[in-house]
Design a protein around this motif. Structure first.
Motif, PDB file in Angstrom:
ATOM      1  N   HIS A 481      29.267  53.219  46.674  1.00  0.00           N
ATOM      2  CA  HIS A 481      30.507  52.812  47.347  1.00  0.00           C
ATOM      3  C   HIS A 481      31.201  54.010  47.938  1.00  0.00           C
ATOM      4  O   HIS A 481      31.057  55.133  47.455  1.00  0.00           O
ATOM      5  CB  HIS A 481      31.443  52.099  46.360  1.00  0.00           C
ATOM      6  N   ARG A 482      31.889  53.773  49.035  1.00  0.00           N
ATOM      7  CA  ARG A 482      32.765  54.813  49.562  1.00  0.00           C
ATOM      8  C   ARG A 482      33.975  54.147  50.210  1.00  0.00           C
ATOM      9  O   ARG A 482      33.927  52.973  50.588  1.00  0.00           O
ATOM     10  CB  ARG A 482      32.023  55.717  50.542  1.00  0.00           C
ATOM     11  N   SER A 483      35.049  54.930  50.330  1.00  0.00           N
ATOM     12  CA  SER A 483      36.278  54.337  50.841  1.00  0.00           C
ATOM     13  C   SER A 483      36.302  54.411  52.355  1.00  0.00           C
ATOM     14  O   SER A 483      35.694  55.294  52.958  1.00  0.00           O
ATOM     15  CB  SER A 483      37.483  55.085  50.276  1.00  0.00           C
ATOM     16  N   LEU A 484      37.037  53.481  52.945  1.00  0.00           N
ATOM     17  CA  LEU A 484      37.265  53.533  54.379  1.00  0.00           C
ATOM     18  C   LEU A 484      38.371  54.543  54.663  1.00  0.00           C
ATOM     19  O   LEU A 484      39.163  54.897  53.788  1.00  0.00           O
ATOM     20  CB  LEU A 484      37.688  52.151  54.885  1.00  0.00           C
ATOM     21  N   ALA A 485      38.440  54.991  55.894  1.00  0.00           N
ATOM     22  CA  ALA A 485      39.512  55.905  56.290  1.00  0.00           C
ATOM     23  C   ALA A 485      40.822  55.128  56.395  1.00  0.00           C
ATOM     24  O   ALA A 485      40.816  53.927  56.653  1.00  0.00           O
ATOM     25  CB  ALA A 485      39.169  56.552  57.625  1.00  0.00           C
ATOM     26  N   GLU A 486      41.918  55.846  56.191  1.00  0.00           N
ATOM     27  CA  GLU A 486      43.231  55.199  56.292  1.00  0.00           C
ATOM     28  C   GLU A 486      43.424  54.535  57.649  1.00  0.00           C
ATOM     29  O   GLU A 486      44.045  53.478  57.754  1.00  0.00           O
ATOM     30  CB  GLU A 486      44.337  56.232  56.068  1.00  0.00           C
ATOM     31  N   ALA A 487      42.865  55.139  58.670  1.00  0.00           N
ATOM     32  CA  ALA A 487      43.029  54.607  60.020  1.00  0.00           C
ATOM     33  C   ALA A 487      42.383  53.234  60.171  1.00  0.00           C
ATOM     34  O   ALA A 487      42.703  52.496  61.106  1.00  0.00           O
ATOM     35  CB  ALA A 487      42.437  55.572  61.039  1.00  0.00           C
ATOM     36  N   GLU A 488      41.481  52.891  59.261  1.00  0.00           N
ATOM     37  CA  GLU A 488      40.792  51.598  59.379  1.00  0.00           C
ATOM     38  C   GLU A 488      41.560  50.459  58.710  1.00  0.00           C
ATOM     39  O   GLU A 488      41.124  49.314  58.717  1.00  0.00           O
ATOM     40  CB  GLU A 488      39.387  51.708  58.784  1.00  0.00           C
ATOM     41  N   LEU A 489      42.685  50.792  58.103  1.00  0.00           N
ATOM     42  CA  LEU A 489      43.486  49.757  57.455  1.00  0.00           C
ATOM     43  C   LEU A 489      44.359  49.053  58.500  1.00  0.00           C
ATOM     44  O   LEU A 489      44.730  49.674  59.486  1.00  0.00           O
ATOM     45  CB  LEU A 489      44.360  50.386  56.372  1.00  0.00           C
ATOM     46  N   PRO A 490      44.753  47.838  58.283  1.00  0.00           N
ATOM     47  CA  PRO A 490      44.352  46.999  57.155  1.00  0.00           C
ATOM     48  C   PRO A 490      42.952  46.410  57.322  1.00  0.00           C
ATOM     49  O   PRO A 490      42.523  46.200  58.445  1.00  0.00           O
ATOM     50  CB  PRO A 490      45.384  45.865  57.195  1.00  0.00           C
ATOM     51  N   VAL A 491      42.294  46.180  56.220  1.00  0.00           N
ATOM     52  CA  VAL A 491      41.056  45.415  56.246  1.00  0.00           C
ATOM     53  C   VAL A 491      41.454  43.953  56.115  1.00  0.00           C
ATOM     54  O   VAL A 491      41.950  43.525  55.074  1.00  0.00           O
ATOM     55  CB  VAL A 491      40.125  45.810  55.080  1.00  0.00           C
ATOM     56  N   MET A 492      41.292  43.234  57.215  1.00  0.00           N
ATOM     57  CA  MET A 492      41.703  41.826  57.208  1.00  0.00           C
ATOM     58  C   MET A 492      40.552  40.965  56.727  1.00  0.00           C
ATOM     59  O   MET A 492      39.396  41.233  57.046  1.00  0.00           O
ATOM     60  CB  MET A 492      42.098  41.392  58.611  1.00  0.00           C
ATOM     61  N   PRO A 493      40.877  39.906  55.986  1.00  0.00           N
ATOM     62  CA  PRO A 493      39.797  39.007  55.567  1.00  0.00           C
ATOM     63  C   PRO A 493      39.262  38.270  56.790  1.00  0.00           C
ATOM     64  O   PRO A 493      39.992  38.059  57.758  1.00  0.00           O
ATOM     65  CB  PRO A 493      40.496  38.047  54.602  1.00  0.00           C
ATOM     66  N   PRO A 494      37.981  37.929  56.761  1.00  0.00           N
ATOM     67  CA  PRO A 494      37.419  37.213  57.900  1.00  0.00           C
ATOM     68  C   PRO A 494      37.978  35.809  57.956  1.00  0.00           C
ATOM     69  O   PRO A 494      38.329  35.239  56.926  1.00  0.00           O
ATOM     70  CB  PRO A 494      35.920  37.173  57.580  1.00  0.00           C
ATOM     71  N   PRO A 495      38.114  35.223  59.150  1.00  0.00           N
ATOM     72  CA  PRO A 495      38.557  33.827  59.226  1.00  0.00           C
ATOM     73  C   PRO A 495      37.408  32.933  58.765  1.00  0.00           C
ATOM     74  O   PRO A 495      36.421  32.804  59.470  1.00  0.00           O
ATOM     75  CB  PRO A 495      38.860  33.640  60.713  1.00  0.00           C
ATOM     76  N   LEU A 496      37.514  32.378  57.603  1.00  0.00           N
ATOM     77  CA  LEU A 496      36.435  31.560  57.044  1.00  0.00           C
ATOM     78  C   LEU A 496      36.775  30.087  57.178  1.00  0.00           C
ATOM     79  O   LEU A 496      37.922  29.692  56.975  1.00  0.00           O
ATOM     80  CB  LEU A 496      36.253  31.874  55.555  1.00  0.00           C
ATOM     81  N   GLU A 497      35.771  29.293  57.518  1.00  0.00           N
ATOM     82  CA  GLU A 497      35.950  27.851  57.504  1.00  0.00           C
ATOM     83  C   GLU A 497      35.875  27.346  56.066  1.00  0.00           C
ATOM     84  O   GLU A 497      36.632  26.499  55.639  1.00  0.00           O
ATOM     85  CB  GLU A 497      34.837  27.176  58.328  1.00  0.00           C
ATOM     86  N   ASP A 498      34.897  27.940  55.370  1.00  0.00           N
ATOM     87  CA  ASP A 498      34.601  27.448  54.027  1.00  0.00           C
ATOM     88  C   ASP A 498      34.892  28.562  53.023  1.00  0.00           C
ATOM     89  O   ASP A 498      34.153  29.529  52.931  1.00  0.00           O
ATOM     90  CB  ASP A 498      33.121  27.047  53.973  1.00  0.00           C
ATOM     91  N   TYR A 499      35.997  28.437  52.305  1.00  0.00           N
ATOM     92  CA  TYR A 499      36.355  29.486  51.356  1.00  0.00           C
ATOM     93  C   TYR A 499      36.203  29.034  49.917  1.00  0.00           C
ATOM     94  O   TYR A 499      36.796  29.570  49.009  1.00  0.00           O
ATOM     95  CB  TYR A 499      37.766  30.005  51.618  1.00  0.00           C
ATOM     96  N   LYS A 500      35.429  27.983  49.736  1.00  0.00           N
ATOM     97  CA  LYS A 500      35.144  27.528  48.366  1.00  0.00           C
ATOM     98  C   LYS A 500      34.356  28.598  47.624  1.00  0.00           C
ATOM     99  O   LYS A 500      33.594  29.338  48.229  1.00  0.00           O
ATOM    100  CB  LYS A 500      34.317  26.233  48.402  1.00  0.00           C
ATOM    101  N   PRO A 501      34.496  28.665  46.318  1.00  0.00           N
ATOM    102  CA  PRO A 501      33.678  29.616  45.560  1.00  0.00           C
ATOM    103  C   PRO A 501      32.199  29.283  45.751  1.00  0.00           C
ATOM    104  O   PRO A 501      31.843  28.120  45.930  1.00  0.00           O
ATOM    105  CB  PRO A 501      34.095  29.378  44.110  1.00  0.00           C
ATOM    106  N   THR A 502      31.361  30.319  45.713  1.00  0.00           N
ATOM    107  CA  THR A 502      29.936  30.073  45.884  1.00  0.00           C
ATOM    108  C   THR A 502      29.331  29.472  44.626  1.00  0.00           C
ATOM    109  O   THR A 502      28.273  28.870  44.676  1.00  0.00           O
ATOM    110  CB  THR A 502      29.199  31.387  46.182  1.00  0.00           C
ATOM    111  N   GLY A 503      30.025  29.669  43.514  1.00  0.00           N
ATOM    112  CA  GLY A 503      29.516  29.128  42.261  1.00  0.00           C
ATOM    113  C   GLY A 503      28.554  30.069  41.558  1.00  0.00           C
ATOM    114  O   GLY A 503      28.291  29.919  40.378  1.00  0.00           O
ATOM    115  N   THR A 504      28.073  31.061  42.280  1.00  0.00           N
ATOM    116  CA  THR A 504      27.115  31.983  41.679  1.00  0.00           C
ATOM    117  C   THR A 504      27.818  33.218  41.135  1.00  0.00           C
ATOM    118  O   THR A 504      27.214  34.025  40.461  1.00  0.00           O
ATOM    119  CB  THR A 504      26.119  32.482  42.730  1.00  0.00           C
ATOM    120  N   GLY A 505      29.066  33.356  41.443  1.00  0.00           N
ATOM    121  CA  GLY A 505      29.749  34.583  41.073  1.00  0.00           C
ATOM    122  C   GLY A 505      29.870  35.489  42.280  1.00  0.00           C
ATOM    123  O   GLY A 505      30.628  36.443  42.290  1.00  0.00           O
ATOM    124  N   GLU A 506      29.137  35.165  43.325  1.00  0.00           N
ATOM    125  CA  GLU A 506      29.288  35.942  44.545  1.00  0.00           C
ATOM    126  C   GLU A 506      30.556  35.466  45.243  1.00  0.00           C
ATOM    127  O   GLU A 506      30.807  34.262  45.336  1.00  0.00           O
ATOM    128  CB  GLU A 506      28.077  35.732  45.449  1.00  0.00           C
TER     129      GLU A 506
END
Length: 901
Positions: A481-506
């Motif tokens: 893992h590595r961090s993004l640069a401050e300039a890349e903030l904010p990290v916005m969540p993607p617009p998802l149609e389906d945000y239900k849990p996957t059920g697998t833990g993912e």
RNA sequence: GCCGAUGUGGCGAAAUGGCAGACGCAACGGACUUAAAAUCCGUUGGGCUUUAAACGGCCCGUGCCGGUUCGAGUCCGGCCAUCGGCACCA
């Protein structure tokens, strides 16, 4: 609105004043350097706990604390403080997401609706928030800084030598990832299949999820962790200076759970015996114990079933049993573990260890009553002096040896207190405390042990497999893992149609394939942060909510979070001080205010800094308050904040029960809706009733009759100054006149100022209201009422009932040319102690402590006068006739107590 | 089990170790009203007692038991009950 006739026409003016306050931005507090900022005034930061805007809207519990803080805010403004009194929304989190999954509506939509509803409800109650400072954790302009703070945590480590967080660049070790304050670990987590997420220990109640009461199971997963344990010591020690309820401090101390003791190493006996010539060395097992003085009584050892050394020591023939036991305990849900806690289970590993004190060979067991996560995950079992070990030893028939003699007559077996060491050659005859010191030193000399401190507190499980939360500003590249640069903030969540849990833990974010692909080589972290993240620092953001350059401006932070008379308050970002730019007249004003705003009988100590008053429910006693303190300390260590603690004074409001004295709940149908109360009785009555119910911190039941009573009081205030004519129009009563109050009225005015002032300072709002009721009762039915007395009443009542008092003040001001015409700009009245003194006081005459007579005497009459007068009373003379007076106790202005045989 | 908070009239409560029950609710009585509501005035911890009636007078009473004190709702020790937190943390 109800068609019923109102006891006074609150419906005609409450919304008017709310609109005016909004239009004039009357409660906006400018920051240092901004237009309208008055540096001469001291600051006061009064804060409510961050609400989660649920779909159900406000219930009557919310406004209890909010009204208390609002009274303080309005009061402090009239006392000449710059008051920071903000409100905002902790809007990420599970309920919105669960609702979204159920209804198919995006959580952003429901969140927006819920916030709008909450806000309009709060405005209807007339709270004096500075709405220009409103924040929302789901706003990218807010969570960009939540992510930024995460980066600071990620990019630092805790240096045990300096006892503080430092940038990771100062770390000299080989593997910085192993010491970061934010790290990734495979940990057994509380997995909730129903919610499709892991939960923090604190979010699991009796083996079920706090939200929804779904079953929770243990399961190892790769998770982000925050190293809060590094701060355990400071989180305990620095509670000391905080002005918090002792109970809450204790709760935090217990949660952190510090215990002092020793680590002791036991050598295992190799199994099978190593063949000659091999380099195999049998492993050592280290245990943690708070009672090293009982070492001689250790007749067996126990490892947690998951302990990694188990694999190395189990004998061939014990493997099947061990394997079976391990599988069984791993399968247990949290609920089963707690339920089965009564019955001890475990299996023998077939291996033995050497007790370093007496070289005795003792068996090694595994059992799930030993937890992997605490201490070293292994214990030396001393059945004679530990309840759990005793129970286990009895069940599996293991030897029990007494090594402590109780001081009293208690049973020696099972005695866990301090006594005197016996059967322990190195420390025989020593009291337990001394024995602990000596045996620890003895072990240290031989390299077999050392002094050690352990905490119950675990590192903070910081990731959630959800959609509605802050994404991590982290990418993964070739397994690292590595961090993004401050300039890349904010990290916005993607617009998802389906945000239900996957059920697998993912996490659901894993479904956004394009979003995940950060570059050809790197992919984005798909976990999100828990709800606590946003609420960990909102009080900081309130100081400077619009800042798009920093999470908070340095000057704003130093001013609002600074202490009283804090030098830092006067300096700006660049460290320049301001006084030389101030004009001479300002300096004079400053000193004037300093002296006139010294508050008598104040319960607010000269603040060392931070939020001056923080009011909220006890449910946040450990979670939010501990996490926020942790983040604050990290940011403080890194030089971003000026004070080490966020909340100087904390007060918990009590729970409001339903009219049936039961906890309010949908199923009981006893929920009181604030909107209905306000429709019926008005916002002022609602506010006053919330405060009149009883002491703020106490649990108390709601009563509609009580609301009515308070509403009647406000109506009496109204009618004291207003008359209704034939056609039902209200006008200023001719009783109100420019006359001087008489002596007893003046005394009552000053007694009321005194009582209300002191009661507000001590948050005893119920008795402050009582005093104002007494005041109003005394002025009811007078033919002429002095306008000055009414003006004082209105100012005193204003923090409690701002609409009514604003309206009446406006009417009085128009007629009598009172300045300023807006009551909110009035200064709080002072009282004159001299006016409170009576010429005569009634004192009590007792015989042997029992009240027998009253006596009127001049104030401050001397003891001799009192004694003579008391004994001369016919009743007293009669009762003591023929008896010997042994003593006469005299308390001036209070009583005379004659003690006879 | 451990830790913490709370316990006062019919109800919410108030009382720097000094008149227990301020203030409010409910109840009752009165005034106003054709009537009711609203409003205003009054009574209201329990028991006993004096009296034609009234004014009085006495005793008991702050969860229970004990202690300190001239005097305890308040301080100390022990117990009981209710609520909240933690719960195999070595």
């Amino acid at each position: 609105m109800s068609a019923r006739r109102k006891p006074y026409p609150f419906d005609r003016f409450e919304s008017k004043w709310q609109r005016l306050w909004d239009e004039r931005q009357l409660f906006h507090a400018p920051n240092p350097g901004e237009k309208g900022f008055d540096a001469a005034k001291p600051k006061f930061y009064v804060l409510d706990m961050f609400p989660y805007p649920s779909g159900a809207g406000l219930h009557v519990g919310h406004p209890e604390g909010y009204t208390a803080t609002d009274i303080i805010a309005r009061y402090k403004r009239m006392r000449g403080f710059n008051v920071l009194h903000p409100m905002g929304w902790d809007a990420f989190g599970l309920p919105a997401e669960q609702y979204a999954i159920k209804t198919g509506q995006h959580p952003a939509v429901t969140t927006r609706e819920n916030v709008a509803k909450f806000k309009s409800q709060l405005k209807r109650i007339g709270f004096s928030y500075d709405w220009q400072r409103e924040v929302n954790t789901t706003d990218p302009r807010y969570y960009t800084w939540t992510q930024w703070i995460f980066l600071q945590i990620y990019n630092s480590w805790f240096n045990p030598e300096t006892n503080k967080a430092e940038p990771i660049s100062t770390y000299r070790g080989a593997d910085p990832d192993s010491v970061r304050l934010a790290y990734v670990a495979d940990v057994p987590v509380n997995w909730c299949p129903e919610l499709g997420t892991v939960l923090a220990n604190e979010e699991v109640i009796d083996g079920k999820s706090e939200i929804g009461s779904f079953p929770v199971v243990r399961r190892p997963m790769r998770q982000w962790m925050l190293r809060i344990t590094a701060y355990a010591e400071r989180l305990i020690n620095e509670l000391e200076g905080l002005d918090w309820p002792e109970g809450i401090k204790l709760l935090q101390r217990n949660w952190i759970g510090r215990s002092e003791g020793a680590e002791v190493s036991f050598q295992t006996i190799a199994n099978p015996e190593p063949s000659p010539g091999t380099h195999f060395r049998s492993p050592w097992i280290t245990v943690f114990t708070t009672r090293p003085d009982t070492l001689y009584g250790a007749t067996y050892m126990v490892l947690a079933p998951e302990h990694s050394l188990v694999d190395l020591i189990v004998t061939e023939e014990q493997w099947p049993a061990v394997r079976e036991y391990r599988e069984r305990t791993a399968r247990k849900s949290e609920l089963e573990r707690t339920d089965l806690a009564k019955e001890k289970t475990g299996v023998f590993t077939g291996a033995f260890a050497i007790n370093p004190a007496n070289d005795e060979k003792i068996p090694i067991w595994i059992a799930d009553y030993v937890l992997l996560g605490y201490g070293t995950g292994a214990i030396m079992a001393v059945p004679a002096h530990d309840e759990r070990d005793l129970e286990f030893a009895r069940k599996f028939d293991l030897p029990i040896r007494q090594v402590v003699r109780p001081l009293g007559s208690e049973d020696a077996i099972g005695f866990t207190g301090d006594g005197v060491a016996i059967n322990s050659p190195v420390i025989d005859g020593l009291p337990s405390r001394e024995a602990i010191r000596k045996i620890t030193a003895w072990l240290e000399e031989r390299g077999l042990g050392k002094r050690s401190i352990n905490y119950k507190l675990r590192d903070w499980l910081f990731s959630r497999q959800r959609y509605w939360g802050e994404p991590f500003p982290i990418v993964w590249e070739s397994g690292k893992h590595r961090s993004l640069a401050e300039a890349e903030l904010p990290v916005m969540p993607p617009p998802l149609e389906d945000y239900k849990p996957t059920g697998t833990g993912e996490p659901p974010l894993a479904k956004a394939k394009d979003w995940i692909r950060y570059s050809d080589k790197a992919t984005r972290e798909t976990n999100v942060m828990p709800q606590w993240a946003g609420s960990c620092w909102y009080y900081i953001r309130f100081c400077d909510p619009g800042n798009d350059q920093r999470f908070v401006g340095g000057e704003a932070e130093r001013y609002w979070m600074g202490g009283e008379n804090d030098e830092a308050r006067m300096s700006n970002d660049e460290g320049r001080t301001k006084p030389e730019t101030r004009k001479a007249d300002e300096v004079i004003r400053h000193s004037d205010i300093d002296s006139s705003f010294v508050i008598r009988h104040s319960s607010f100590p000269r603040a060392p800094g931070g939020v001056d008053l923080y009011i909220g429910g006890t449910e946040h006693a450990v979670l939010h308050l501990l996490y926020a303190r942790f983040w604050h300390k990290v940011l403080f260590d890194l030089g971003y904040l000026s004070k080490p603690e966020p909340f100087q004074r904390l007060v918990n409001q009590g729970i409001i029960l339903g009219e049936d004295n039961q906890k309010m709940s949908k199923s009981r149908g006893n929920i009181v809706n604030p909107d209905e109360v306000i429709d019926e009785y008005g916002a002022d009555a609602f506010r006053c009733y919330e405060m009149f119910m009883g002491p703020l911190e106490q649990m108390k039941p709601w009563s509609m009759r009580g609301v009515e009573g308070v509403s009647r009081f406000l109506a009496r205030v109204w009618r004291l100054m207003m008359d209704e004519n034939q056609s039902g129009e209200w006008g200023l009563s001719p009783r109100i006149q420019e006359i001087a109050p008489d002596k007893s009225q003046l005394k009552l005015v000053h007694a009321t100022i005194k009582k209300v002032t002191e009661d507000i300072e001590s948050l005893s709002f119920n008795t402050a209201i009582s005093q104002m009721m007494v005041f109003v009762n005394a002025f009811t039915n007078l033919e002429k009422i002095p306008v000055t007395a009414m003006c004082t009443l209105l100012v005193l009542l204003n923090p409690f009932a701002p609409h009514l008092t604003s309206e009446l003040w406006e009417i009085l001001a128009a007629k009598f040319q009172v300045e300023p015409a807006d009551i909110a700009q009035q200064t709080w009245p002072d009282y004159d102690e001299a006016l409170l003194i009576e010429d005569e006081v009634e004192i009590v005459v007792q015989i042997n402590g029992k009240m027998r007579a009253r006596l009127k005497v001049a104030t401050d009459a001397n003891e001799e006068t009192l004694k003579t007068a008391a004994l001369a009373l016919p009743k007293i003379a009669e009762s003591i006739a023929g008896k010997e007076i042994r003593k006469v106790v005299i308390v001036p202005n209070k009583l005379v107590n004659v003690v006879t045989n």
